[in-house]
Enzyme design. Structure first.
Site, PDB file in Angstrom:
ATOM      1  N   ASP A 149      -4.531   3.825  -2.113  1.00  0.00           N
ATOM      2  CA  ASP A 149      -5.629   4.242  -1.240  1.00  0.00           C
ATOM      3  C   ASP A 149      -6.025   5.675  -1.541  1.00  0.00           C
ATOM      4  OD1 ASP A 149      -6.039   1.947   0.599  1.00  0.00           O
ATOM      5  OD2 ASP A 149      -3.927   2.304   1.051  1.00  0.00           O
ATOM      6  N   SER A 159       2.636  -0.485   6.181  1.00  0.00           N
ATOM      7  CA  SER A 159       3.802  -0.258   7.040  1.00  0.00           C
ATOM      8  C   SER A 159       4.699  -1.485   7.148  1.00  0.00           C
ATOM      9  CB  SER A 159       3.348   0.221   8.424  1.00  0.00           C
ATOM     10  OG  SER A 159       2.224  -0.483   8.848  1.00  0.00           O
ATOM     11  N   PHE A 191      -5.972   5.195   7.718  1.00  0.00           N
ATOM     12  CA  PHE A 191      -4.551   5.362   8.060  1.00  0.00           C
ATOM     13  C   PHE A 191      -3.815   4.023   8.021  1.00  0.00           C
ATOM     14  CE2 PHE A 191      -7.005   8.667  10.101  1.00  0.00           C
ATOM     15  CZ  PHE A 191      -6.291   9.812   9.772  1.00  0.00           C
ATOM     16  N   HIS A 245      -8.244   1.555  -4.219  1.00  0.00           N
ATOM     17  CA  HIS A 245      -9.209   1.411  -3.121  1.00  0.00           C
ATOM     18  C   HIS A 245      -9.804   2.788  -2.837  1.00  0.00           C
ATOM     19  CE1 HIS A 245      -9.617   0.258   1.468  1.00  0.00           C
ATOM     20  NE2 HIS A 245     -10.792   0.536   0.917  1.00  0.00           N
ATOM     21  N   MET A 261     -12.386  -5.232   5.720  1.00  0.00           N
ATOM     22  CA  MET A 261     -11.226  -4.520   6.269  1.00  0.00           C
ATOM     23  C   MET A 261     -10.930  -4.890   7.715  1.00  0.00           C
ATOM     24  SD  MET A 261     -10.866  -0.898   4.451  1.00  0.00           S
ATOM     25  CE  MET A 261      -9.239  -0.830   5.219  1.00  0.00           C
ATOM     26  N   MET A 297      -8.565   8.791  -0.576  1.00  0.00           N
ATOM     27  CA  MET A 297      -9.379   9.249   0.563  1.00  0.00           C
ATOM     28  C   MET A 297      -9.825  10.685   0.348  1.00  0.00           C
ATOM     29  SD  MET A 297      -7.032   7.696   3.608  1.00  0.00           S
ATOM     30  CE  MET A 297      -6.441   6.002   3.515  1.00  0.00           C
ATOM     31  N   ASP A 356      -6.674  -6.238   4.123  1.00  0.00           N
ATOM     32  CA  ASP A 356      -6.095  -4.881   4.129  1.00  0.00           C
ATOM     33  C   ASP A 356      -6.237  -4.288   5.521  1.00  0.00           C
ATOM     34  OD1 ASP A 356      -5.148  -2.361   3.532  1.00  0.00           O
ATOM     35  OD2 ASP A 356      -6.870  -1.773   2.284  1.00  0.00           O
ATOM     36  N   SER A 385       0.853  -1.194   0.000  1.00  0.00           N
ATOM     37  CA  SER A 385       0.000   0.000   0.000  1.00  0.00           C
ATOM     38  C   SER A 385       0.887   1.241   0.000  1.00  0.00           C
ATOM     39  CB  SER A 385      -0.889   0.002   1.249  1.00  0.00           C
ATOM     40  OG  SER A 385      -1.475   1.275   1.384  1.00  0.00           O
ATOM     41  N   HIS A 424      -1.163  -1.237  -4.385  1.00  0.00           N
ATOM     42  CA  HIS A 424      -2.436  -0.852  -3.771  1.00  0.00           C
ATOM     43  C   HIS A 424      -2.426   0.652  -3.532  1.00  0.00           C
ATOM     44  CE1 HIS A 424      -6.076  -1.626  -1.364  1.00  0.00           C
ATOM     45  NE2 HIS A 424      -5.599  -0.762  -0.490  1.00  0.00           N
ATOM     46  N   MET A 473     -11.964   5.278  -0.945  1.00  0.00           N
ATOM     47  CA  MET A 473     -12.665   5.574   0.314  1.00  0.00           C
ATOM     48  C   MET A 473     -13.272   6.953   0.138  1.00  0.00           C
ATOM     49  SD  MET A 473      -9.705   3.900   2.680  1.00  0.00           S
ATOM     50  CE  MET A 473      -8.596   3.786   1.283  1.00  0.00           C
TER      51      MET A 473
HETATM   52  C1  DX5 Z   1      -6.233   1.998   5.288  1.00  0.00           C
HETATM   53  C2  DX5 Z   1      -5.767   1.527   3.944  1.00  0.00           C
HETATM   54  C3  DX5 Z   1      -4.702   0.514   3.966  1.00  0.00           C
HETATM   55  C4  DX5 Z   1      -3.451   0.911   4.702  1.00  0.00           C
HETATM   56  C5  DX5 Z   1      -2.756  -0.346   5.146  1.00  0.00           C
HETATM   57  O1  DX5 Z   1      -7.380   2.769   5.110  1.00  0.00           O
HETATM   58  O2  DX5 Z   1      -6.844   0.974   3.202  1.00  0.00           O
HETATM   59  O3  DX5 Z   1      -4.383   0.093   2.635  1.00  0.00           O
HETATM   60  O4  DX5 Z   1      -2.576   1.687   3.944  1.00  0.00           O
HETATM   61  O5  DX5 Z   1      -1.665  -0.025   5.943  1.00  0.00           O
HETATM   62  P1  DX5 Z   1      -1.088  -1.033   7.028  1.00  0.00           P
HETATM   63  O6  DX5 Z   1      -0.670  -2.268   6.300  1.00  0.00           O
HETATM   64  O7  DX5 Z   1       0.064  -0.277   7.623  1.00  0.00           O
HETATM   65  O8  DX5 Z   1      -2.197  -1.304   8.005  1.00  0.00           O
HETATM   66 ZN    ZN Z   2      -6.504   0.070   1.225  1.00  0.00          ZN
END
Ligand code: DX5
Ligand code: ZN
Length: 232
Positions: free
Chosen positions: A45, A209, A154, A76, A148, A47, A186, A18, A43, A78
């Site tokens: 994200d 992370s 985050f 993804h 999820m 937002m 995820d 991600s 991936h 959001m």
């Molecule tokens: C959170 C995201 C994830 C996030 C995952 O809203 O959808 O993709 O970046 O990060 P980690 O693996 O650090 O939880």
């Molecule tokens: Zn995600």
């Protein structure tokens, strides 16, 4: 052999770093490093500061990354109003677009049809409080389901265990109904949680992370693959 390796072969798993957890001051290099390190997908994200309390990744930014890598783009969304932005993410190079089941600005079936009309894959994500059974009416229409394991918004949060029960429910349902749907994990996926996630049926593993905060991306990706058949 760990329990994950007994049920899922290494080559069946896809690792999707991600980008949210990457170093944004050197984004182009991060994308190239992660491809060289053995990632299967990227991936991304997105937002809007409304559906989730954070802002991330515009279509323009994603489009600027598209020429830098061969990795498929797993986007993804959001967003409270995804229907307004889906065309821009297709144009930016998305290979799959995942929207949230909690969106109520447009009927979910209309969103699914909109995404499919562009010939890209479609995923449906569920926030932790959403009951997994809610996804049933759509399972025959989508390529992927994402229950999820953190509250979206985050990177770096802890894995929420109830996601495992949702994955297991989906795994049984997909098998029973002979559906062609992939389960994605995820949120909080790392070397401590990966075996349980895979044992419960997830085959696309998103990790932010656990990969981007490590010193060695290749080693971090390897740690998320079943230990019985190391990938070189
Ligand atoms: C959170 C995201 C994830 C996030 C995952 O809203 O959808 O993709 O970046 O990060 P980690 O693996 O650090 O939880
Ligand atoms: Zn995600």
């Amino acid at each position: 052999m760990n329990s994950a390796a007994m049920v899922t072969r290494s080559e069946d798993l896809k690792i999707a770093p991600s980008l949210l957890a990457a170093d944004f001051s050197r984004l182009a290099a991060e994308v190239q490093y992660i491809e060289d390190a053995g990632a299967d997908l990227l991936h991304l994200d997105v937002m809007d500061g409304h559906f989730v309390p954070n802002l991330a990744l515009s279509p323009g930014l994603i489009k600027s990354l598209r020429p830098l890598t061969q990795l498929p783009f797993d986007v993804h969304l959001m967003l409270t109003h995804p229907q307004e932005h889906i065309p821009a993410f297709v144009e930016a190079g998305a290979d799959r677009i995942t929207v949230h089941l909690e969106v109520n600005s447009t009927p979910i079936l209309a969103l699914i049809d909109q995404i499919k009309s562009y010939g890209v894959e479609v995923g449906l994500a569920l926030c932790p409080p959403t009951k997994v059974e809610t996804v049933s009416p759509f399972l025959s229409q989508v390529d992927l389901v994402l229950p999820m394991s953190v509250s979206p918004g985050f990177s770096g949060q802890s894995f929420q265990l109830p996601a495992l029960e949702k994955m297991d429910w989906l795994k049984q349902k997909i098998k029973r109904d002979n559906l062609s749907v992939t389960i994605q994990a995820d949120g909080g996926v790392n070397s401590d949680t990966v075996a349980a996630v895979v044992a419960n049926g997830a085959t696309i593993l998103v990790a932010g992370s656990a990969i981007f905060k490590s010193d060695d991306y290749h080693a971090a990706i390897q740690e998320l693959r079943p230990s019985s058949s190391p990938r070189e």
